[in-house]
Design an enzyme around this catalytic site. Structure first.
Site, PDB file in Angstrom:
ATOM      1  N   LYS A  46       0.870  -1.177   0.000  1.00  0.00           N
ATOM      2  CA  LYS A  46       0.000   0.000   0.000  1.00  0.00           C
ATOM      3  C   LYS A  46       0.906   1.225   0.000  1.00  0.00           C
ATOM      4  O   LYS A  46       1.988   1.200   0.604  1.00  0.00           O
ATOM      5  CB  LYS A  46      -0.887  -0.022   1.264  1.00  0.00           C
ATOM      6  CG  LYS A  46      -1.654   1.265   1.533  1.00  0.00           C
ATOM      7  CD  LYS A  46      -2.724   1.541   0.492  1.00  0.00           C
ATOM      8  CE  LYS A  46      -3.379   2.911   0.701  1.00  0.00           C
ATOM      9  NZ  LYS A  46      -4.197   3.322  -0.462  1.00  0.00           N
ATOM     10  N   CYS A 132      -2.147  10.097  -6.388  1.00  0.00           N
ATOM     11  CA  CYS A 132      -3.312   9.735  -5.570  1.00  0.00           C
ATOM     12  C   CYS A 132      -4.425  10.752  -5.796  1.00  0.00           C
ATOM     13  O   CYS A 132      -4.228  11.955  -5.612  1.00  0.00           O
ATOM     14  CB  CYS A 132      -2.992   9.674  -4.089  1.00  0.00           C
ATOM     15  SG  CYS A 132      -4.501   9.302  -3.181  1.00  0.00           S
TER      16      CYS A 132
HETATM   17  O1  RRO Z   1      -5.606   5.623  -0.678  1.00  0.00           O
HETATM   18  C1  RRO Z   1      -6.225   6.094  -1.662  1.00  0.00           C
HETATM   19  O2  RRO Z   1      -7.247   6.802  -1.550  1.00  0.00           O
HETATM   20  C2  RRO Z   1      -5.759   5.869  -3.035  1.00  0.00           C
HETATM   21  C3  RRO Z   1      -4.450   6.063  -3.451  1.00  0.00           C
HETATM   22 BR1  RRO Z   1      -3.077   6.514  -2.277  1.00  0.00          BR
HETATM   23  C4  RRO Z   1      -4.125   5.933  -4.821  1.00  0.00           C
HETATM   24  O3  RRO Z   1      -2.976   6.112  -5.284  1.00  0.00           O
HETATM   25  N1  RRO Z   1      -5.123   5.609  -5.688  1.00  0.00           N
HETATM   26  C5  RRO Z   1      -6.379   5.402  -5.272  1.00  0.00           C
HETATM   27  O4  RRO Z   1      -7.254   5.103  -6.115  1.00  0.00           O
HETATM   28  N2  RRO Z   1      -6.687   5.536  -3.939  1.00  0.00           N
END
Ligand code: RRO
Length: 326
Positions: A46, A132
């Protein structure tokens, strides 16, 4: 003879082209152990920040037949947790482990990569997440070329960029782009940093709105119900992004295709388009890490039918309809 699925990201070798997409089934030690035991060729954490984060309020993820939408808000266990985990996974014995690093705070990024650089024995790659879509109050660096250049300029002066390609691959998780000129503008910046080995295309398509008509409400809560889209509806955008960057960079860097991979033929399309590897997001969340066994087999089956022995036999060989090959 069985087709051979071996591939590489930079100089890091993988037994098969499939990885999890960062964010999908890779939050906890248990998640990572499941990936480690699976038939994926590599695995990624993650996206992590220096400190642990709880992320956005729930419900923050939804999926159906054709899409997923999420506004997770970067929940993660914090750098130390994943760094400790990496010591359970010595490089020689297991599959390559990649770290996904959030780029919101450059000082924190430097702290994380300095620690990684002090002992790279267990980490095969670092993917900087410049895309993100869900951080409240923060736009994506992937859509801000000046900010991206300033970030890359700073991190390229750290020890990480001096480590050999054989030890560690360095890459960027890319925003989805839609306009032809965006690709060239972003590529012109990335070209200035030749130590970058790979691009992962694409992160979710930002700020989509999915509606539950029965209740006449959004399916998720954060960000006014809007979030990053994944699943099969994003595959054409994912493929186009792989294609555009492959056309620009050629052999200079590798591309990991991401977006809507549910079966072997989706993976075949991404590799035909120029990807060296393929990551699986929504379909991994819907199934479990056993999906990798099926994906490997389905890709092999297609290769057998088409008489391909290795990925290189068809990688980046997409033809354009109506144009005759010389
Ligand atoms: O954690 C998120 O909301 C998230 C991330 Br970091 C990302 O790079 N892509 C996404 O769809 N959600």
């Amino acid at each position: 003879m069985e087709p051979n699925l071996e591939t590489s990201i930079g100089n890091i070798k993988l037994k098969t082209p499939f990885l999890n997409a960062s964010g999908c089934n890779c939050y906890s030690r248990d998640d990572l152990d499941n990936l480690l035991k699976s038939d994926a060729g590599g695995m990624i954490t993650k996206t992590m920040t220096l400190q642990k984060r709880i992320g956005n309020p729930e419900p923050r993820y939804y999926d159906n037949q054709v899409l997923s939408v999420n506004s997770m808000g970067l929940p993660n266990m914090g750098f130390d947790y994943y760094y400790d985990y990496s010591f359970q996974n010595p490089k020689e014995e297991n599959k390559p482990l990649f770290f996904s690093i959030a780029t919101m705070n450059t000082q924190d990024v430097k702290t994380m990569i300095n620690t990684i650089s002090s002992s790279t024995n267990n980490i095969s790659g670092v993917e900087f997440n410049i895309s993100c879509p869900n951080i409240v109050g923060k736009g994506q660096m992937g859509y801000d070329p000046e900010q991206l250049n300033s970030f890359l300029s700073q991190i390229s002066k750290t020890k990480l960029f001096d480590i050999s390609r054989n030890q560690i691959a360095i890459g960027l998780k890319m925003s989805p782009y839609f306009d032809k000129y965006q690709f060239q503008n972003i590529a012109d910046i990335i070209k200035e940093y030749p130590r970058i080995d790979f691009l992962t295309c694409i992160n979710g398509i930002g700020n989509g709105l999915v509606i539950d008509i029965e209740n006449q409400e959004t399916v998720i809560n954060p960000n006014n119900g809007m979030g990053g889209l994944g699943g099969s509806i994003v595959k054409p955008t994912g493929l186009a992004n792989v294609r555009q960057f492959k056309n620009i960079f050629g052999h200079k860097l590798d591309i990991i295709g991401c977006g809507g991979v549910e079966n072997g033929s989706d993976a075949f399309e991404y590799i035909l388009t120029g990807a060296s590897c393929v990551s699986v997001g929504t379909a991994l969340v819907k199934n479990s890490s056993t999906i990798f066994t099926r994906l490997n087999q389905e890709l092999k089956n297609i290769m057998k039918i088409k008489n391909y022995q290795k990925l290189n036999d068809f990688q980046n060989s997409l033809k354009i309809k109506g144009i005759k090959e010389l």
